[in-house]
Design a protein around this motif. Structure first.
Motif, PDB file in Angstrom:
ATOM      1  N   LEU A 227       0.822  -1.434   0.171  1.00  0.00           N
ATOM      2  CA  LEU A 227       0.039  -0.155  -0.314  1.00  0.00           C
ATOM      3  C   LEU A 227       0.530   1.211   0.160  1.00  0.00           C
ATOM      4  CD1 LEU A 227      -2.873  -0.597   2.649  1.00  0.00           C
ATOM      5  CD2 LEU A 227      -3.326  -0.861   0.321  1.00  0.00           C
ATOM      6  N   ARG A 228       0.540   2.159  -0.474  1.00  0.00           N
ATOM      7  CA  ARG A 228       1.171   3.648  -0.464  1.00  0.00           C
ATOM      8  C   ARG A 228       0.631   4.617   0.171  1.00  0.00           C
ATOM      9  NH1 ARG A 228      -0.829   2.767  -5.153  1.00  0.00           N
ATOM     10  NH2 ARG A 228      -2.549   4.089  -5.444  1.00  0.00           N
ATOM     11  N   ASP A 229       1.185   5.609   0.694  1.00  0.00           N
ATOM     12  CA  ASP A 229       0.425   6.352   1.547  1.00  0.00           C
ATOM     13  C   ASP A 229      -0.024   6.511   1.190  1.00  0.00           C
ATOM     14  OD1 ASP A 229       3.226   6.099   3.178  1.00  0.00           O
ATOM     15  OD2 ASP A 229       3.541   8.005   3.275  1.00  0.00           O
ATOM     16  N   GLU A 230      -0.925   7.016   0.235  1.00  0.00           N
ATOM     17  CA  GLU A 230      -1.847   7.879  -0.233  1.00  0.00           C
ATOM     18  C   GLU A 230      -2.928   6.770  -0.143  1.00  0.00           C
ATOM     19  OE1 GLU A 230       0.188   7.929  -4.288  1.00  0.00           O
ATOM     20  OE2 GLU A 230       0.453   7.660  -1.861  1.00  0.00           O
ATOM     21  N   GLU A 231      -2.250   5.337   0.646  1.00  0.00           N
ATOM     22  CA  GLU A 231      -3.565   4.075   0.174  1.00  0.00           C
ATOM     23  C   GLU A 231      -4.642   3.861   2.093  1.00  0.00           C
ATOM     24  OE1 GLU A 231      -3.992   1.794  -3.933  1.00  0.00           O
ATOM     25  OE2 GLU A 231      -1.666   1.854  -1.463  1.00  0.00           O
ATOM     26  N   LEU A 232      -3.003   4.089   2.474  1.00  0.00           N
ATOM     27  CA  LEU A 232      -2.449   3.633   3.940  1.00  0.00           C
ATOM     28  C   LEU A 232      -3.118   4.590   5.356  1.00  0.00           C
ATOM     29  CD1 LEU A 232       1.274   2.509   4.197  1.00  0.00           C
ATOM     30  CD2 LEU A 232      -1.178   1.151   4.771  1.00  0.00           C
ATOM     31  N   ILE A 233      -2.920   5.989   4.685  1.00  0.00           N
ATOM     32  CA  ILE A 233      -3.423   6.697   5.755  1.00  0.00           C
ATOM     33  C   ILE A 233      -5.376   6.966   5.831  1.00  0.00           C
ATOM     34  CG2 ILE A 233      -3.396   9.416   6.699  1.00  0.00           C
ATOM     35  CD1 ILE A 233      -0.223   9.564   4.611  1.00  0.00           C
ATOM     36  N   PRO A 234      -6.001   6.624   4.589  1.00  0.00           N
ATOM     37  CA  PRO A 234      -7.343   6.768   4.617  1.00  0.00           C
ATOM     38  C   PRO A 234      -7.902   5.696   5.418  1.00  0.00           C
ATOM     39  CG  PRO A 234      -6.441   7.115   2.651  1.00  0.00           C
ATOM     40  CD  PRO A 234      -5.711   7.601   3.311  1.00  0.00           C
ATOM     41  N   ASP A 235      -6.768   5.064   4.595  1.00  0.00           N
ATOM     42  CA  ASP A 235      -7.839   3.508   5.496  1.00  0.00           C
ATOM     43  C   ASP A 235      -7.183   3.644   6.525  1.00  0.00           C
ATOM     44  OD1 ASP A 235      -8.385   2.675   2.652  1.00  0.00           O
ATOM     45  OD2 ASP A 235      -6.903   1.497   2.524  1.00  0.00           O
ATOM     46  N   LEU A 236      -6.103   3.142   7.680  1.00  0.00           N
ATOM     47  CA  LEU A 236      -6.149   3.463   9.240  1.00  0.00           C
ATOM     48  C   LEU A 236      -7.375   4.415   9.649  1.00  0.00           C
ATOM     49  CD1 LEU A 236      -2.103   4.073   8.709  1.00  0.00           C
ATOM     50  CD2 LEU A 236      -3.193   2.130   9.646  1.00  0.00           C
TER      51      LEU A 236
END
Length: 414
Positions: A227-236
């Motif tokens: 996962l890229r940061d732009e996927e990780l951050i909102p998913d967290l």
């Protein structure tokens, strides 16, 4: 009072999915909808935006099992031209770059990372920490004679435990709990709280990339999904929100049931079996997520005797489906206690991940058992009919749960 409304065009008359009657007696409205329309009822959201509410158990199971026909992405919605910029539900239908609105292979990749990261948590350690956290929260009010179990306890315990799963210490987990509560309450500081959470998750991801730990964030970073940061951050943030609010209402609704129903109140002390039964009964009768947005028809299709047009919005009537007389013929009798076929955690590709469900049950069970052990004579401070439900068509939870009890000394645990 919610009433039928003659919508324009060829749509049948609809029920408004808001207002005081829906807030206080949604089960009554579900029965009325079912009598009028069957398992799929036309409804109106705020601003009289049309949608369909699926309240039939079999029909909802079908919708959730066929994402190729009832898709997740709101880009298919045929009512965008009716939605004003300031529509209060706009954040719930806007397509955002999170796992919630992804489809197909992208969704499977992101959901796998979340599920595997949560499954990596040691359930024994989570249970121990949930008990310790419950004790600490109770220590904060146990020397008084009264408390609001929703604000002081049910709304805080899940956030504190989730913070721990993210690898945060107790102090940071408490700050996170406050921010989660502020964001979910949708008050004037909600946007600021959301920005704080996104900023905090960004900092946390950056820190874990440099120094991984035994936590959910690190496991998501190291997952083969890459996962890229732009996927990780909102998913967290999605995992936090999706874990916090339903678990809060599950805990609050279970405590309400045990404090108001003689079947449970008669055996509060040490009643481990009745706690489990109460948890299950709440999922059937007062499920925390009662309705959910949503699915969008890929093409014209008949469902439950209604013609659903391509692009129509379907709302997932989880509470209505759980009370479907085809699976629960007696609406006044508690639904089968050992039966876990409820749709409270949804179903299909977008259902709540099994590890998340298990962790939520651990938190709620610990929360109920510790409270009843520490405050054995706890009882409601008001009459049952004075309790007020939150004004939400989506979540089923109390505004407050005021109780009184005999003061006890704090445990002083860490």
């Amino acid at each position: 009072m919610s009433t039928r409304y003659d919508a324009a065009g060829d749509r049948p008359a609809a029920f408004r999915l808001y207002g005081p009657r829906f807030q206080t007696r949604p089960a009554e409205l579900y029965r009325q909808m079912r009598a009028q329309y069957g398992p799929v009822a036309p409804v109106l959201l705020d601003g009289d935006i049309p949608a369909w509410l699926v309240i039939g158990y079999r029909e909802l199971h079908h919708v959730l099992s066929h994402p190729e026909v009832f898709a997740r992405s709101s880009r298919r919605w045929n009512a965008w031209d009716r939605v004003p910029e300031d529509w209060p539900l706009r954040p719930m239908v806007m397509r955002t770059p999170t796992v919630l609105y992804s489809e197909g292979e992208e969704h499977r990749r992101r959901a796998a990372a979340i599920g595997d990261a949560l499954a990596g948590a040691d359930q024994h350690e989570v249970r121990q920490y949930a008990v310790q956290a419950a004790d600490r929260l109770i220590d904060g009010f146990c020397t008084a004679t009264k408390a609001d179990l929703r604000a002081d306890y049910a709304a805080r315990l899940p956030a504190v435990v989730l913070g721990r799963l993210y690898g945060l210490d107790r102090e940071h987990a408490e700050v996170l709990a406050d921010a989660m509560t502020t964001m979910i309450d949708s008050g004037p500081d909600a946007v600021r709280a959301q920005q704080f959470l996104l900023k905090t998750m960004g900092e946390l991801v950056a820190a874990r990339r440099k120094r991984p730990g035994a936590d959910v964030v690190s496991r998501m970073i190291g997952h083969p999904a890459a996962l890229r940061d732009e996927e990780l951050i909102p998913d967290l943030v999605v995992v936090l929100g999706g874990g916090h609010q339903p678990t809060t209402e599950w805990l609050g609704n279970t405590l309400r049931l045990m404090l108001t129903d003689d079947r449970f109140a008669a055996s509060l002390t040490g009643a481990r079996r009745s706690v489990r039964e109460a948890l299950t009964e709440v999922l059937w009768e007062d499920t925390p997520t009662q309705n959910y947005l949503g699915r969008y028809a890929v093409h014209d299709i008949e469902l439950g005797g209604q013609l659903i047009r391509a692009g129509d919005l379907l709302l997932l009537g989880l509470a209505g489906a759980n009370s479907d007389p085809r699976i629960n013929p007696d609406p006044d009798a508690p639904t089968g206690r050992g039966n876990q076929a409820y749709l409270s955690f949804s179903h299909g590709d977008h259902r709540c991940p099994y590890p998340a469900q298990e962790l939520a049950e651990i938190i709620v069970t610990a929360g109920v058992e510790v409270l009843l052990d520490r405050l054995p004579d706890v009882e409601l401070a008001v009459g049952v009919d004075e309790l007020r439900w939150r004004p939400s068509p989506w979540m089923r939870g109390l505004v407050a749960l005021p109780v009184v009890f005999t003061p006890v000394p704090p445990t002083g645990g860490q």
